[in-house]
Design an enzyme around this catalytic site. Structure first.
Site, PDB file in Angstrom:
ATOM      1  N   ASP A  63     -10.841 -27.413 -52.003  1.00  0.00           N
ATOM      2  CA  ASP A  63     -10.840 -28.525 -51.049  1.00  0.00           C
ATOM      3  C   ASP A  63     -10.513 -29.801 -51.823  1.00  0.00           C
ATOM      4  O   ASP A  63     -11.404 -30.432 -52.404  1.00  0.00           O
ATOM      5  CB  ASP A  63     -12.206 -28.680 -50.388  1.00  0.00           C
ATOM      6  CG  ASP A  63     -12.520 -27.570 -49.401  1.00  0.00           C
ATOM      7  OD1 ASP A  63     -11.831 -27.499 -48.374  1.00  0.00           O
ATOM      8  OD2 ASP A  63     -13.447 -26.783 -49.661  1.00  0.00           O
ATOM      9  N   ARG A  71     -12.727 -32.129 -55.255  1.00  0.00           N
ATOM     10  CA  ARG A  71     -13.472 -31.383 -56.288  1.00  0.00           C
ATOM     11  C   ARG A  71     -13.001 -31.765 -57.693  1.00  0.00           C
ATOM     12  O   ARG A  71     -13.761 -31.659 -58.646  1.00  0.00           O
ATOM     13  CB  ARG A  71     -13.294 -29.888 -56.083  1.00  0.00           C
ATOM     14  CG  ARG A  71     -13.460 -29.392 -54.656  1.00  0.00           C
ATOM     15  CD  ARG A  71     -14.743 -29.827 -54.002  1.00  0.00           C
ATOM     16  NE  ARG A  71     -14.880 -29.249 -52.667  1.00  0.00           N
ATOM     17  CZ  ARG A  71     -15.737 -29.678 -51.757  1.00  0.00           C
ATOM     18  NH1 ARG A  71     -16.541 -30.703 -52.023  1.00  0.00           N
ATOM     19  NH2 ARG A  71     -15.796 -29.094 -50.564  1.00  0.00           N
ATOM     20  N   ARG A 139     -11.641 -38.614 -42.906  1.00  0.00           N
ATOM     21  CA  ARG A 139     -10.791 -37.522 -43.372  1.00  0.00           C
ATOM     22  C   ARG A 139      -9.622 -37.300 -42.414  1.00  0.00           C
ATOM     23  O   ARG A 139      -8.600 -36.739 -42.804  1.00  0.00           O
ATOM     24  CB  ARG A 139     -11.595 -36.223 -43.467  1.00  0.00           C
ATOM     25  CG  ARG A 139     -12.756 -36.287 -44.446  1.00  0.00           C
ATOM     26  CD  ARG A 139     -13.736 -35.144 -44.211  1.00  0.00           C
ATOM     27  NE  ARG A 139     -13.142 -33.842 -44.459  1.00  0.00           N
ATOM     28  CZ  ARG A 139     -13.718 -32.697 -44.115  1.00  0.00           C
ATOM     29  NH1 ARG A 139     -14.882 -32.682 -43.467  1.00  0.00           N
ATOM     30  NH2 ARG A 139     -13.123 -31.544 -44.385  1.00  0.00           N
ATOM     31  N   LYS A 169      -6.704 -27.343 -40.866  1.00  0.00           N
ATOM     32  CA  LYS A 169      -8.094 -27.123 -40.448  1.00  0.00           C
ATOM     33  C   LYS A 169      -8.538 -28.270 -39.531  1.00  0.00           C
ATOM     34  O   LYS A 169      -7.930 -29.344 -39.574  1.00  0.00           O
ATOM     35  CB  LYS A 169      -9.012 -27.000 -41.669  1.00  0.00           C
ATOM     36  CG  LYS A 169      -9.025 -28.230 -42.582  1.00  0.00           C
ATOM     37  CD  LYS A 169      -9.837 -27.966 -43.833  1.00  0.00           C
ATOM     38  CE  LYS A 169      -9.959 -29.234 -44.668  1.00  0.00           C
ATOM     39  NZ  LYS A 169     -10.663 -29.007 -45.939  1.00  0.00           N
ATOM     40  N   HIS A 170      -9.527 -28.021 -38.684  1.00  0.00           N
ATOM     41  CA  HIS A 170     -10.320 -26.814 -38.496  1.00  0.00           C
ATOM     42  C   HIS A 170     -10.010 -26.312 -37.090  1.00  0.00           C
ATOM     43  O   HIS A 170     -10.437 -26.928 -36.111  1.00  0.00           O
ATOM     44  CB  HIS A 170     -11.807 -27.095 -38.623  1.00  0.00           C
ATOM     45  CG  HIS A 170     -12.200 -27.779 -39.895  1.00  0.00           C
ATOM     46  ND1 HIS A 170     -12.033 -29.139 -40.092  1.00  0.00           N
ATOM     47  CD2 HIS A 170     -12.733 -27.293 -41.042  1.00  0.00           C
ATOM     48  CE1 HIS A 170     -12.480 -29.463 -41.299  1.00  0.00           C
ATOM     49  NE2 HIS A 170     -12.903 -28.362 -41.893  1.00  0.00           N
ATOM     50  N   HIS A 182     -22.101 -28.235 -41.216  1.00  0.00           N
ATOM     51  CA  HIS A 182     -22.784 -27.807 -42.434  1.00  0.00           C
ATOM     52  C   HIS A 182     -24.287 -27.656 -42.185  1.00  0.00           C
ATOM     53  O   HIS A 182     -24.959 -26.889 -42.891  1.00  0.00           O
ATOM     54  CB  HIS A 182     -22.583 -28.835 -43.555  1.00  0.00           C
ATOM     55  CG  HIS A 182     -21.170 -28.945 -44.038  1.00  0.00           C
ATOM     56  ND1 HIS A 182     -20.248 -29.757 -43.439  1.00  0.00           N
ATOM     57  CD2 HIS A 182     -20.533 -28.330 -45.060  1.00  0.00           C
ATOM     58  CE1 HIS A 182     -19.095 -29.655 -44.070  1.00  0.00           C
ATOM     59  NE2 HIS A 182     -19.230 -28.784 -45.047  1.00  0.00           N
ATOM     60  N   ASP A 251     -14.153 -20.818 -41.800  1.00  0.00           N
ATOM     61  CA  ASP A 251     -14.761 -21.876 -42.601  1.00  0.00           C
ATOM     62  C   ASP A 251     -15.882 -21.230 -43.416  1.00  0.00           C
ATOM     63  O   ASP A 251     -16.181 -20.036 -43.258  1.00  0.00           O
ATOM     64  CB  ASP A 251     -15.270 -23.010 -41.696  1.00  0.00           C
ATOM     65  CG  ASP A 251     -15.415 -24.347 -42.416  1.00  0.00           C
ATOM     66  OD1 ASP A 251     -15.327 -24.376 -43.661  1.00  0.00           O
ATOM     67  OD2 ASP A 251     -15.610 -25.370 -41.737  1.00  0.00           O
TER      68      ASP A 251
END
Length: 336
Positions: A63, A71, A139, A169-170, A182, A251
């Site tokens: 990601d 990351r 985002r 996505k998504h 999450h 996901d």
């Protein structure tokens, strides 16, 4: 081949991981910040994964969107802006925004290609909705479907120039969610007609090589199951109405939107129509449980995986610094 993507525990492969991956033969891997330290270390890690299977072209994803979802971070790698930056630029100069998004994605893709990463879980083409939870937020590439599609296409093009496949996505849309998947299961009560706007960017980019589902329940389509676990959402909405025939990932199955054990979630996602079950947190008990429950990847899934891994042959002769300079010049010129 096991229809799963697994995470890794650390900066190098442990002996138990190496042995398990060799036996299970998962379709691919996903990397997180815990797996990233330096350019040399990261390339050695991805080379080690390829060596397990003897595959030069292996599905290794990350990601790396820019903004708060990255990351690979400074000071080793450059910081990249979130999608909202290109959305704001589009207000002033649409063509400039598209070119800036493309240059940004190509530079980002060159970072990934150098590290041996073949797939970026990017772009996020969820249509941003006012009042929704900020889990998507900045985002997003905008709140107007055609704009989101145009900037998403530029992002996919830039990544492909660098030799990296993008992942939209998504699906079929996370932009209306009033909760963070999450942490809990969001429920969207919009009508099927209202959801047409959410589908539009995905429909425009249905030829993308890779896509990812949303852990969101859409009452217009399935009152009982989130999209990832719904055969109607996957078969009817994603595959037929959107027309997506690329490689479909769930996901992250560790997210709290889903119930049941992680191996049970993986089994349900594959049964619902996902090609690959995404398990990110490198817990050996979960990974072995998934390997015990899932069938082998079928012919259709293998064909989609092969297409995804050949969709971005690369060959870019662009200079990384020049791409960033061009992006920054475009961003500055539009506001001069």
């Amino acid at each position: 081949m096991l229809p799963a993507i697994f995470g890794l525990a650390g900066l190098t492969l442990g002996a138990d991981e190496r042995a398990f991956f060799r036996d299970a033969d998962p379709a691919g891997y996903i990397l997180f910040g815990r797996n990233v330290e330096s350019r040399a270390q990261l390339r050695a890690l991805t080379d080690a994964l390829r060596a397990i299977h003897g595959r030069d072209r292996l599905f290794i994803c990350i990601d790396q969107e820019g903004g708060r979802v990255a990351r690979m971070k400074p000071p080793v790698w450059p910081a990249y802006p979130p999608g909202e930056v290109f959305d704001r630029l589009y207000d002033v100069a649409p063509a400039t925004a598209i070119e800036a998004a493309r240059a940004n994605a190509e530079a980002l893709g060159l970072d990934l290609a150098e590290a041996g990463i073949t797939v970026d879980c990017h772009p996020t083409i969820d249509v941003r909705q006012p009042g929704a939870h900020d889990v998507i937020g900045d985002r997003a590439l905008g709140s107007e479907p055609l704009r989101v599609a145009a900037l998403g296409r530029a992002t996919l093009d830039g990544l492909a120039r660098a030799g990296v496949a993008g992942c939209i996505k998504h699906m079929p849309g996370h932009g209306r969610a009033m909760a963070d998947s999450h942490k809990e299961l969001p429920t969207v009560t919009a009508s099927a007609g209202e959801l047409e706007g959410d589908l539009a960017p995905f429909r425009a980019l249905a030829g993308s090589p890779v896509g990812m589902t949303a852990h969101v329940r859409y009452t217009a389509w399935d009152v009982d199951n989130p999209g990832t676990l719904s055969s109607f959402v996957i078969g009817e909405v994603i595959r037929r109405r959107i027309g997506f025939d690329g490689l479909l990932l769930s996901d992250d199955l560790d997210m709290e939107a889903l119930s049941g054990s992680v191996p049970e979630r993986a089994e349900r996602a594959i049964a619902a129509g996902c090609d690959l079950a995404l398990n990110c947190w490198a817990k050996m008990t979960d990974m072995t449980g998934i390997a015990a429950r899932l069938p082998q990847l079928g012919d259709a899934g293998m064909a989609r995986l092969d297409r995804a891994l050949t969709a971005a042959p690369g060959g870019s002769d662009s200079d990384h610094a020049a791409l960033l300079a061009r992006r920054d010049a475009l961003l500055a010129a539009a506001h001069a």
